[in-house]
Design a protein around this motif. Structure first.
Motif, PDB file in Angstrom:
ATOM      1  N   UNK A  68      13.490  11.598  -4.370  1.00 56.39           N
ATOM      2  CA  UNK A  68      14.877  12.048  -4.413  1.00 56.39           C
ATOM      3  C   UNK A  68      15.224  12.843  -3.153  1.00 56.39           C
ATOM      4  N   UNK A  69      14.316  13.710  -2.763  1.00 60.96           N
ATOM      5  CA  UNK A  69      14.546  14.467  -1.527  1.00 60.96           C
ATOM      6  C   UNK A  69      14.666  13.538  -0.328  1.00 60.96           C
ATOM      7  N   UNK A  70      13.750  12.599  -0.226  1.00 56.21           N
ATOM      8  CA  UNK A  70      13.789  11.657   0.894  1.00 56.21           C
ATOM      9  C   UNK A  70      15.014  10.762   0.816  1.00 56.21           C
ATOM     10  N   UNK A  71      15.326  10.327  -0.412  1.00 52.40           N
ATOM     11  CA  UNK A  71      16.496   9.463  -0.598  1.00 52.40           C
ATOM     12  C   UNK A  71      17.784  10.178  -0.212  1.00 52.40           C
ATOM     13  N   UNK A  72      17.859  11.447  -0.532  1.00 53.70           N
ATOM     14  CA  UNK A  72      19.035  12.249  -0.162  1.00 53.70           C
ATOM     15  C   UNK A  72      19.229  12.248   1.354  1.00 53.70           C
ATOM     16  N   UNK A  73      18.158  12.570   2.069  1.00 57.60           N
ATOM     17  CA  UNK A  73      18.270  12.692   3.525  1.00 57.60           C
ATOM     18  C   UNK A  73      18.596  11.341   4.159  1.00 57.60           C
ATOM     19  N   UNK A 101       7.086  20.060   5.870  1.00 57.38           N
ATOM     20  CA  UNK A 101       8.238  19.546   5.137  1.00 57.38           C
ATOM     21  C   UNK A 101       9.447  19.376   6.034  1.00 57.38           C
ATOM     22  N   UNK A 102       9.693  20.368   6.864  1.00 58.88           N
ATOM     23  CA  UNK A 102      10.872  20.318   7.738  1.00 58.88           C
ATOM     24  C   UNK A 102      10.784  19.203   8.761  1.00 58.88           C
ATOM     25  N   UNK A 103       9.609  19.060   9.393  1.00 57.94           N
ATOM     26  CA  UNK A 103       9.508  18.007  10.404  1.00 57.94           C
ATOM     27  C   UNK A 103       9.562  16.618   9.758  1.00 57.94           C
ATOM     28  N   UNK A 104       9.089  16.492   8.525  1.00 57.36           N
ATOM     29  CA  UNK A 104       9.212  15.204   7.826  1.00 57.36           C
ATOM     30  C   UNK A 104      10.697  14.863   7.624  1.00 57.36           C
ATOM     31  N   UNK A 105      11.500  15.846   7.250  1.00 55.14           N
ATOM     32  CA  UNK A 105      12.931  15.587   7.083  1.00 55.14           C
ATOM     33  C   UNK A 105      13.598  15.277   8.429  1.00 55.14           C
ATOM     34  N   UNK A 106      13.177  15.967   9.483  1.00 56.00           N
ATOM     35  CA  UNK A 106      13.723  15.673  10.814  1.00 56.00           C
ATOM     36  C   UNK A 106      13.473  14.212  11.184  1.00 56.00           C
ATOM     37  N   UNK A 107      12.269  13.741  10.910  1.00 55.76           N
ATOM     38  CA  UNK A 107      11.928  12.345  11.240  1.00 55.76           C
ATOM     39  C   UNK A 107      12.779  11.379  10.436  1.00 55.76           C
ATOM     40  N   UNK A 108      12.924  11.665   9.134  1.00 52.61           N
ATOM     41  CA  UNK A 108      13.750  10.797   8.286  1.00 52.61           C
ATOM     42  C   UNK A 108      15.194  10.741   8.805  1.00 52.61           C
ATOM     43  N   UNK A 109      15.716  11.903   9.158  1.00 57.12           N
ATOM     44  CA  UNK A 109      17.111  11.979   9.599  1.00 57.12           C
ATOM     45  C   UNK A 109      17.312  11.262  10.923  1.00 57.12           C
ATOM     46  N   UNK A 140       9.220  25.531  16.805  1.00 54.76           N
ATOM     47  CA  UNK A 140       9.330  25.085  15.414  1.00 54.76           C
ATOM     48  C   UNK A 140       9.854  26.139  14.445  1.00 54.76           C
ATOM     49  N   UNK A 141      10.382  27.254  14.957  1.00 53.21           N
ATOM     50  CA  UNK A 141      10.907  28.225  13.982  1.00 53.21           C
ATOM     51  C   UNK A 141      12.065  27.585  13.221  1.00 53.21           C
ATOM     52  N   UNK A 142      12.861  26.787  13.905  1.00 54.54           N
ATOM     53  CA  UNK A 142      13.857  25.960  13.214  1.00 54.54           C
ATOM     54  C   UNK A 142      13.881  24.589  13.875  1.00 54.54           C
ATOM     55  N   UNK A 143      14.565  23.675  13.220  1.00 49.85           N
ATOM     56  CA  UNK A 143      14.711  22.330  13.762  1.00 49.85           C
ATOM     57  C   UNK A 143      15.746  22.293  14.873  1.00 49.85           C
TER      58      UNK A 143
END
Lengths: 527, 527
Positions: free
Chosen positions: A224-229, A245-253, A471-474
């Protein structure tokens, strides 16, 4: 208010049928009732469809409506009463006083954004009037305002179950910007999420907003998290959590057909720099305060001081002795989840066993299975330089002191650090000249530079930056705390030669919204 | 001023030894002297090292120094005189009047940024004063300013050899923000790049700035461009060019150890929407103006109107007839490079041969090997919906008219489009109600919405947005034209409890720079 374990999809409460999760009593590790049904991909689709439908309507409602909505959320959260505090204390293991304070912070944050919305400066209005007589070509009429990006996915943080979760800073700033929000509940506090989610859902109804303005989903896995992004209707992501977790979402986006911004607040060791005169004059006092900041909230803050850089010698020993004395009286504290506790123990043990590291002090022994025991380590400048693993964040009350031969070495080590949320300078007046030489290096790699304090305790104001280079933030161009956080969810649109009747109110010549505007480049106040 | 073919690395002119490139006479295809030596990776390293050294110094120089520097660049460009105009005309194939105008635009842009720098609003100063008496906890003193990101890599555009190249909008806004620039010259106009590069290099010396404030590199392949984007000292990228080129840079930047922002302005078909009353009342006039916009500069604009959406019928036929008549008298025009001409011919032929497309008109036949002949096509709404390849940009004077059964279909097709730089509405007063229904869809996917005009001719002002959601740009939160472009190269930093003596001038209580500031959230003008 009862906790039902249902998803909130627009105005509906719906049972998630894709597995389930349960809250855990952080202190005992026992599962809590009820079970929360995980969303299916179809339920995710429904939430996204509703958010998309709501988006065009919500963003053009009067600013006053949007402001009232934020205030209504705040009041509805207060109206939950003690049930919320109790559930949140149980799920997080954080002390009651802290959670009450965090509720105040959450409510205050929502009200601050209500004021920001009413004032309207975030619309960034610029007007360059037409110049029909200009030679060689007439100038067109150009008017600019910022518009919301569209529906935003918010991933709650484990360590701020109220202030950075379902109705926390990301949600408040996204809603303030005019973006619908789909919140993905953090599995560490599903009951807290459900209660707060109901408060937001009720505010949507109270204010007569389109139902898709807010939804809350539980996720029994990662789909669901991945599907959302990845969903085409989601236009930005707010996240607070781990670097992985954050870098995984960055890659997905970034891999989407249309890449979208990810505002992930991830990883920081928040260097503390002790300058010679301050250390000499106040070493023991600084050490005591440092121990307090380090152990606060079991050290589970993004801004926890995980690194101390100072010149080796008897003054540093005085600081260390004071820190160690304070830590030795610091009770172990229940950590947010068994998983976080396990990761902390593992990282602390690994550091303690590192050939180049000495253990200087530990806090009181744990009295519960998931209690974290504070830890203070030291190493040398050479070892710190040569071992990048010592630069990694340990999430919890652990810090590493690096004994440096001189200030030049301290500065050199600062230049080795990755991006940070904060850096703290401890200085007396005689240190100012030295400190000045550090500022460029600190400005380049941190979001906030503080003097004679510690990064914990992040003021929610207008001049706060809770951000910093990767990496403190994306995205180091942003802050996730404070009123400036609204800018993350906006983009500029220009209107050329548009008739008054079609212009949005914000851009009408008569300035019906009473906005501050930039006319021909010059800022003009409305009053 | 002579064109030497050398790299400009800081204050040095250095022969590149990694292959060579030559300028091409766009009209004849003949190679021009001299040869330009491509940079080696060692030379790239030197430029990056100098930029890094310059960065901390350049960014803290007085705003007046930075403003004068921008003005000096402008004057130095003018001082090159006719040599620049002639070389640029030869290399680009663009008419002399256009290039003279573009020089004026380039110089004006630099001067505008000088004014922006002097005014200082881009520093975004916010001050939340301490409240020592606040309960339950005292409030710290917080002050925020924006700081430059650091050295910026600028990739010049082929189609604006002055205004979006070595000293164009990206360079001007990056330098204004306080970022050193390393420009990668576009191989389509190396001589123009060399002349302008020397003007910037001379301005660096004239103003006594650190030499690394500017360097210019030629690239005989792709190693230098890619190496620039991947270099750890480069903190942002400005690019104007193709979708393929831009997305490649986005991927490189995202894959870095520290990902950095890429501002790539890439691909847009700039839909033109003809509404019924306007079409009925002014179809022929709109058609004539449309043909002019389409063929301007051989159609080589990012904002070229590549798509027309309108209701089918006799009124649309009138528009088409007028457009066709104007195009049939439009001379073919020399395109920027043989490669661009070849790509244009290929895309036009492919479209002409498309089973669902009719060719409505062509411009005059080419009289030179690299001249582009304007092309006007039509298709149906169903075919447009079903064939995504018809949504792709053809760089040059080609446009596709989509015959729609009704306005609902027009709106539906708008919703199928990717992100765009511009959208143009042609409307009379009786169309306003219909047009209003289109605004949300247009605001969501364009950077600029214009009425009764065309996107070509991008005003350099304060209220301009030359940006838009992906793929029109890499980052839809930004503009690459106008004063707002400076924001791309800045990030906020907060200073907590910092003594006056250590605060940057912009944040001192006495406001020595005379800046507009936000005090406790309220905007206050300095005068």
């Amino acid at each position: 208010m009862e906790i039902s374990g249902d998803l909130l999809i627009g105005k509906h409460t719906v049972r998630g049928t894709n597995g389930s999760i349960k809250g855990i009593d952080a202190a005992t590790g026992e599962a809590l009732a009820p079970a929360f049904g995980g969303a299916t991909l179809e339920q995710l689709e429904q939430a996204c469809a509703l958010a998309w439908q709501a988006s065009d309507i919500y963003r053009e409602l009067p600013l006053e409506t949007r402001a009232k909505f934020l205030e209504t959320i705040a009041q509805n959260i207060l109206d939950i009463g003690d049930v919320l505090i109790e559930r949140c204390v149980t799920e997080s293991g954080l002390p009651r006083g802290r959670i009450e304070g965090e509720r105040g912070r959450t409510v205050g944050q929502l009200r601050m954004f209500a004021a920001v919305v009413r004032e309207g400066d975030f619309l960034g209005v610029r007007i360059d009037p037409a110049q029909p007589q200009r030679q060689p070509l007439p100038r067109v009429d150009l008017r600019l305002r910022y518009v919301p990006l569209g529906p935003v996915a918010v991933f709650g943080a484990s360590n701020f179950p109220l202030a950075f979760s379902v109705a926390g800073g990301d949600t408040a700033s996204a809603l303030a910007a005019g973006c619908p929000v789909i919140a993905k509940a953090h599995s560490a506090h599903p009951g807290t999420s459900a209660l707060v989610g109901r408060a937001v859902q009720k505010a949507v109804a109270d204010c007569g907003l389109p139902e898709g303005t807010f939804s809350l989903l539980f996720d029994s896995g990662r789909d669901i998290g991945q599907g959302l992004v990845s969903d085409r209707r989601i236009k930005a992501v707010g996240f607070t959590g781990s670097r992985g977790g954050g870098t995984a979402l960055m890659k997905l986006a970034a891999a989407r057909r249309e890449p979208i911004p990810v505002y992930a607040e991830m990883s920081s060791i928040n260097p503390v720099l002790l300058f010679p005169h301050a250390l000499k004059n106040r070493g023991a006092a600084i050490g005591k305060a440092f121990a307090g900041s380090l152990a606060l909230g079991a050290g589970q803050f993004c801004t926890n001081p995980g690194l101390v850089l100072a010149i080796d010698g008897p003054e540093l020993d005085t600081f260390i002795e004071a820190t160690a004395a304070a830590l030795s009286e610091t009770p172990a504290a229940t950590m947010l989840t068994p998983g976080i506790h396990k990761a902390y123990e593992s990282a602390v043990n690994k550091t303690a066993e590192h050939g180049e590291v000495k253990t200087l002090a530990r806090g009181c022994a744990a009295k519960g299975a998931t209690q974290g025991q504070a830890a203070l380590f030291s190493t040398t400048a050479e070892a710190f330089r040569a071992n990048p693993e010592l630069h990694e964040e340990i999430f919890g009350a652990a810090s590493l002191i690096v004994r440096c031969p001189d200030l030049a070495t301290v500065l050199d080590l600062v230049e080795q650090l990755e991006g940070q949320l904060t850096a703290a300078l401890h200085i007396d007046e005689a240190d100012y000249a030295d400190a000045r030489r550090f500022l460029p290096a600190l400005e380049r790699r941190t979001g906030r530079i503080l003097v004679n304090g510690f990064g914990t305790g992040v003021e929610v104001g207008h001049a706060m930056v809770h951000g910093g280079p990767f990496p403190s933030t994306a995205d180091g161009r942003s802050t996730s705390v404070g009123s400036l956080a609204i800018d993350r969810f906006l983009r500029p649109v220009s209107y050329q030669d548009m008739p008054e009747g079609l212009l949005p109110d914000a851009l009408k010549t008569a300035n019906p919204l009473g906005l501050n505007r930039r006319l021909d480049g010059k800022l003009q106040l409305s009053k």
